[in-house]
Design a protein around this motif. Structure first.
Motif, mmCIF file in Angstrom:
data_model
loop_
_atom_site.group_PDB
_atom_site.id
_atom_site.type_symbol
_atom_site.label_atom_id
_atom_site.label_comp_id
_atom_site.label_asym_id
_atom_site.label_seq_id
_atom_site.Cartn_x
_atom_site.Cartn_y
_atom_site.Cartn_z
ATOM 1 N N HIS A 159 -15.839 -39.344 8.859
ATOM 2 C CA HIS A 159 -17.122 -39.904 9.281
ATOM 3 C C HIS A 159 -17.371 -41.253 8.613
ATOM 4 O O HIS A 159 -17.950 -42.157 9.240
ATOM 5 N N ALA A 160 -16.908 -41.411 7.377
ATOM 6 C CA ALA A 160 -17.062 -42.700 6.701
ATOM 7 C C ALA A 160 -16.245 -43.784 7.401
ATOM 8 O O ALA A 160 -16.713 -44.923 7.564
ATOM 9 N N VAL A 161 -15.024 -43.448 7.814
ATOM 10 C CA VAL A 161 -14.205 -44.411 8.557
ATOM 11 C C VAL A 161 -14.896 -44.805 9.860
ATOM 12 O O VAL A 161 -15.008 -45.983 10.201
ATOM 13 N N ALA A 162 -15.365 -43.805 10.601
ATOM 14 C CA ALA A 162 -16.028 -44.081 11.883
ATOM 15 C C ALA A 162 -17.284 -44.918 11.680
ATOM 16 O O ALA A 162 -17.559 -45.844 12.458
ATOM 17 N N ASP A 163 -18.057 -44.605 10.643
ATOM 18 C CA ASP A 163 -19.289 -45.359 10.385
ATOM 19 C C ASP A 163 -18.972 -46.816 10.052
ATOM 20 O O ASP A 163 -19.685 -47.733 10.507
ATOM 21 N N ALA A 186 -19.573 -52.408 11.380
ATOM 22 C CA ALA A 186 -18.998 -53.735 11.165
ATOM 23 C C ALA A 186 -19.413 -54.683 12.282
ATOM 24 O O ALA A 186 -19.815 -54.264 13.373
ATOM 25 N N GLU A 187 -19.315 -55.970 12.000
ATOM 26 C CA GLU A 187 -19.584 -56.954 13.037
ATOM 27 C C GLU A 187 -18.542 -56.812 14.140
ATOM 28 O O GLU A 187 -17.384 -56.531 13.888
ATOM 29 N N GLY A 188 -18.945 -57.049 15.354
ATOM 30 C CA GLY A 188 -18.016 -56.943 16.477
ATOM 31 C C GLY A 188 -18.364 -55.775 17.374
ATOM 32 O O GLY A 188 -19.420 -55.154 17.242
ATOM 33 N N GLU A 189 -17.451 -55.462 18.272
ATOM 34 C CA GLU A 189 -17.708 -54.478 19.319
ATOM 35 C C GLU A 189 -17.111 -53.110 19.031
ATOM 36 O O GLU A 189 -17.213 -52.205 19.858
ATOM 37 N N GLY A 190 -16.450 -52.929 17.905
ATOM 38 C CA GLY A 190 -15.796 -51.663 17.602
ATOM 39 C C GLY A 190 -16.777 -50.511 17.464
ATOM 40 O O GLY A 190 -17.906 -50.672 17.001
ATOM 41 N N LEU A 191 -16.340 -49.339 17.878
ATOM 42 C CA LEU A 191 -17.142 -48.126 17.786
ATOM 43 C C LEU A 191 -16.273 -47.003 17.240
ATOM 44 O O LEU A 191 -15.170 -46.780 17.733
#
Length: 266
Positions: free
Chosen positions: A61-65, A70-75
């Motif tokens: 969950h920490a990785v996903a969060d 982060a800046e940008g479009e990643g989810l």
């Protein structure tokens, strides 16, 4: 990949800042080690990243969060499944499909070690390593094969090891599993080729992750002494290659086993 003009008068173009935006990537074993770095790298370049884990829920969950924040479009999208259990992998596929739709990229990274010299190695240590490293890759590829085949620039990236090429004392089980990925990946590459999707295998050398950091320092020093570059790989160096293979630019590379081992084979 779309591009934007850098300057009107020179005709130079630069890639979009987020070249993986709009692509969904699933990384197995992504809560720690190389998998965590791969997931973060894909997210940094704009991908929606399914962060698979088996037991390290908080870390996943920490990785996903971090990807999402982060800046940008990643989810980031964390999801639990034991890759050795085909039913759990199928349930993961269904959950991902409901939440995100089909995936474009599968990074089969999950692995374990159960090191012991062969004369003392138990059947459980043999089978557990083969189950996670090799059967887990089969299960996930089986579950997501149709997604990859039908995707625009579908990608399978398997994560092997230099041990799969060279062998290693106390790792007959790990070497067998990781070398098995070579033939598996090349065969899948041939079967995916008519659709334009690709399959490639990355074979890292010893990499500076938690797993290697647990090795006694005298043993690590001996390993480093056999690497021409004189150091372990940085996990981000592995992640950068996987990110390239996940993108559109790698479309004419398939069926390859790509070494990232500091020149160990020279």
């Amino acid at each position: 990949m779309t591009a934007r003009r850098h300057e009107e008068d020179d005709g130079l173009t630069l890639p979009d800042r987020q070249p993986l935006a709009g692509r969904t990537c699933l990384v197995t074993g992504a809560s720690r080690g190389i998998g965590r770095h791969i997931a973060s790298e894909l997210g940094r370049y704009g991908a929606t990243v399914v962060v698979n884990y088996r037991s390290s829920e908080a870390a996943a969950h920490a990785v996903a969060d971090r990807i999402t924040e982060a800046e940008g479009e990643g989810l980031g999208y964390p999801i639990r499944a034991d890759v050795t259990d085909l039913d759990e992998v199928a349930a993961m596929r269904d959950a991902v499909a409901d939440a995100l739709g089909p995936i474009d990229v599968l990074v089969a990274n999950a692995g374990v070690t159960r090191d012991r010299r062969f004369a003392e190695m138990s059947a459980e240590e043999w089978h557990r390593t083969i189950d996670v490293c090799l059967h887990g890759t089969f299960n996930c590829t089986k579950a997501f094969y149709d997604d990859i085949e039908r995707a625009d620039h579908g990608r399978l990236v398997t994560i092997s090891s230099v041990v799969g090429k060279q062998g290693n004392v106390g790792q007959a089980n790990y070497a067998a599993a990781k070398s098995g990925l070579f033939g598996f990946t090349r065969s899948i590459a041939l079967e995916l080729a008519p659709s334009g999707s690709t399959a490639n295998c990355v074979a890292p050398g010893f990499t500076d992750t938690e797993m290697v950091q647990t090795i006694p320092e005298d043993v690590r020093a001996e390993i480093r002494s056999n690497v021409p570059l004189g150091r372990f790989a940085d996990p981000d160096e592995i992640a950068g290659l996987v990110r390239y293979l996940a993108g559109e630019e790698s479309g004419y590379i398939t069926g390859e086993v790509i070494d990232v081992n500091g020149g160990t084979d020279l």
